[in-house]
Each structure stands twice: as C-alpha cells, then as structure tokens.
Scaffold this motif. Structure first.
Motif, PDB file in Angstrom:
ATOM      1  N   ARG A 135       0.695  -1.149  -0.057  1.00  0.00           N
ATOM      2  CA  ARG A 135      -0.034   0.080  -0.005  1.00  0.00           C
ATOM      3  C   ARG A 135       0.905   1.308   0.088  1.00  0.00           C
ATOM      4  NH1 ARG A 135      -4.560  -0.120  -2.194  1.00  0.00           N
ATOM      5  NH2 ARG A 135      -3.089  -1.481  -3.340  1.00  0.00           N
ATOM      6  N   GLU A 137       0.660   5.241   1.656  1.00  0.00           N
ATOM      7  CA  GLU A 137       0.061   6.068   2.579  1.00  0.00           C
ATOM      8  C   GLU A 137       0.479   7.457   2.425  1.00  0.00           C
ATOM      9  OE1 GLU A 137       0.906   4.933   6.568  1.00  0.00           O
ATOM     10  OE2 GLU A 137      -0.217   3.005   6.345  1.00  0.00           O
ATOM     11  N   SER A 206      -3.727  11.310   7.172  1.00  0.00           N
ATOM     12  CA  SER A 206      -4.252  10.490   8.313  1.00  0.00           C
ATOM     13  C   SER A 206      -3.930  11.269   9.569  1.00  0.00           C
ATOM     14  CB  SER A 206      -3.782   9.152   8.312  1.00  0.00           C
ATOM     15  OG  SER A 206      -2.294   9.118   8.256  1.00  0.00           O
TER      16      SER A 206
END
Length: 267
Positions: A135, A137, A206
């Motif tokens: 992934r 981020e 985030s």
C-alpha cells in the motif's frame, strides 16, 4: 450590500464567534508575512514486504520518478529507509512542490512523459499477483511561515528524524504551529543544533490535525546531545511554561521515525 447578503454574513460571523473562543481567533487570524510563498510537501510511505518490492520501488524513483519530477520543477526529492528496520517494512518518500497547483498537475504531466513511462514500466505494470508494494500512505503538508522552503542538508553520512505532532482539535493544532512560528521555537531549534529540513501543517492525510517536521543529525549521539541541549534551553523553558502552550492543552500524541537516505536520495 443587499439586506439578504448582510443577514447571511452576520449569521456566519455569529456562528464562528460562538464556536471559536475569542483568544483563539486572535491567534489563528494573525496576518501572514507579506510576500510569503509557501511550499507543499507530499510525504509517501510505501509499505513493502520483501526485497523484490523494495528494489522495485527504489528503482522506480531512481530511474523514473525523480528524473521526471525534477524536470517538471519538483527538486530535492528524498527517499529514505528506516534506521535499524525490523525486516522489509517501509520506504519514506518526500516530494516538494512549489505550489498547490504543481502538486495537482504533476500526475497529468508524468503520464505525458514518454521517457518516464518507459523507465517506470516495471513499477506501473506490476500485477495483483506480484504487486510493486502492499500500500501507499500519503499526506500533503503546507510549509510554515517561519520556514517556507525546504532546506537541503549537506551530503554526508547522516541520520534523519521525522516527527509528527498530533493535536486534539483544529484550534489547538493551530496553537502548536503558532508555538513554532510566532513564539520562536524554530529559532531555538536552529540555535541548539536541531537542524530542520522542513516543517509542514497537514492539509490532507491521516491522524489529523497534525504538524510534521524533519530534522537531520550526523549520528544518534549528536541527536541525543542536541535534544538534551534544547530541553535545558532557557528560552524554551520560558515558552513551554506558558499555560497556553502546555502539552496537556495542545498536544495529544508524538510519533517519531528515524530514517537514513538511500544512495540516490536528493536529501
């Protein structure tokens, strides 16, 4: 002004005044420095699980992404691995942009670059069976008024510390940024040897709200020594003792990551 517009403006003003304490409004609304040009930073974390993935991502940046991004104006791109990692875990990439427009337009420009597409093919064409990474981020940051541009450290063996400060609310997040900008914390950092690479306020990402910054050291010994010097600095003690800047009010968490640059990193 038409009566309807005046009423709407009055309602909006009244609502904001109710939601935000007056003292906070004063601090958040301080005028920017005239002619300040802010940079934007994309901070990517690539989660990888093995050496093949790590090599694929590193090759992508070294051979394709960095040359192409440099060509369109993104200079001084940093690619880092974790210091003393536990297996293959992550790669950290810092990409500066001169403006928000540059950030938005970069993907469109890259897909029109045939040299980039050719060099990036192994990464871009990776399949679900053998992905290039697990992934990505990504967070976007806006630079601080007192450090509006990234500062590239000297090319030599060095250690980087990436710090994220999380705040309990948007207002307290602004207060922590004020502590760096207006109260003089950045100035103290530089004086005691906590050499910054960038400071950024998180715009998208985030763990919001947060600010994130990167420091550079020759080694861990210098890191420990200079943080100790900072903690005992009289000016810092004065600022940190102010009730409005107490950690209990404006800070809800600190995350730090130690990094080392790859051989081809521009930072």
């Amino acid at each position: 002004m038409k009566r309807r517009d005046f009423i709407q403006a009055s309602l909006i003003t009244g609502t904001v005044a109710t939601l935000i304490p007056q003292a906070s409004v004063a601090s958040v609304s301080k005028p920017m420095q005239p002619n300040t040009t802010f940079e934007y930073y994309e901070l990517r974390t690539y989660i990888v699980k093995n050496g093949r993935q790590r090599k694929l991502v590193e090759d992508y940046f070294q051979q394709a992404a960095i040359p192409a991004l440099n060509k369109i104006g993104s200079k001084s791109i940093g690619v880092f691995t974790e210091y003393l990692p536990q297996g293959f875990t992550k790669l950290i990439v810092l990409i500066p942009y001169a403006s928000l427009t540059d950030f938005i337009e970069a993907p469109q420009k890259l897909v029109k670059d045939t040299a980039y597409l050719q060099a990036a093919a192994p990464y871009l064409n990776a399949t679900a069976i053998e992905p290039a990474y697990e992934r990505i981020e990504s967070s976007l940051f806006k630079s601080f008024a007192q450090m509006p541009a990234l500062e590239v450290p000297e090319k030599k063996p060095r250690l980087f510390e990436l710090r994220r400060y999380e705040s309990p609310s948007e207002i307290t997040g602004k207060k922590k940024i004020e502590m760096f900008n207006d109260a003089g914390e950045i100035t103290i950092f530089k004086r005691v040897g906590l050499t910054p690479v960038f400071f950024g306020e998180a715009v998208i990402g985030s763990h919001l709200p947060n600010l994130t910054y990167m420091l550079v050291f020759d080694n861990m010994e210098e890191h420990d020594q200079n943080w100790k010097k900072f903690g005992s600095d009289p000016e810092w003690k004065k600022i940190s003792s102010m009730p409005e800047y107490s950690d209990e009010k404006i800070l809800s968490g600190i995350t730090r990551t130690f990094l080392v640059p790859t051989a081809f990193s521009q930072i």
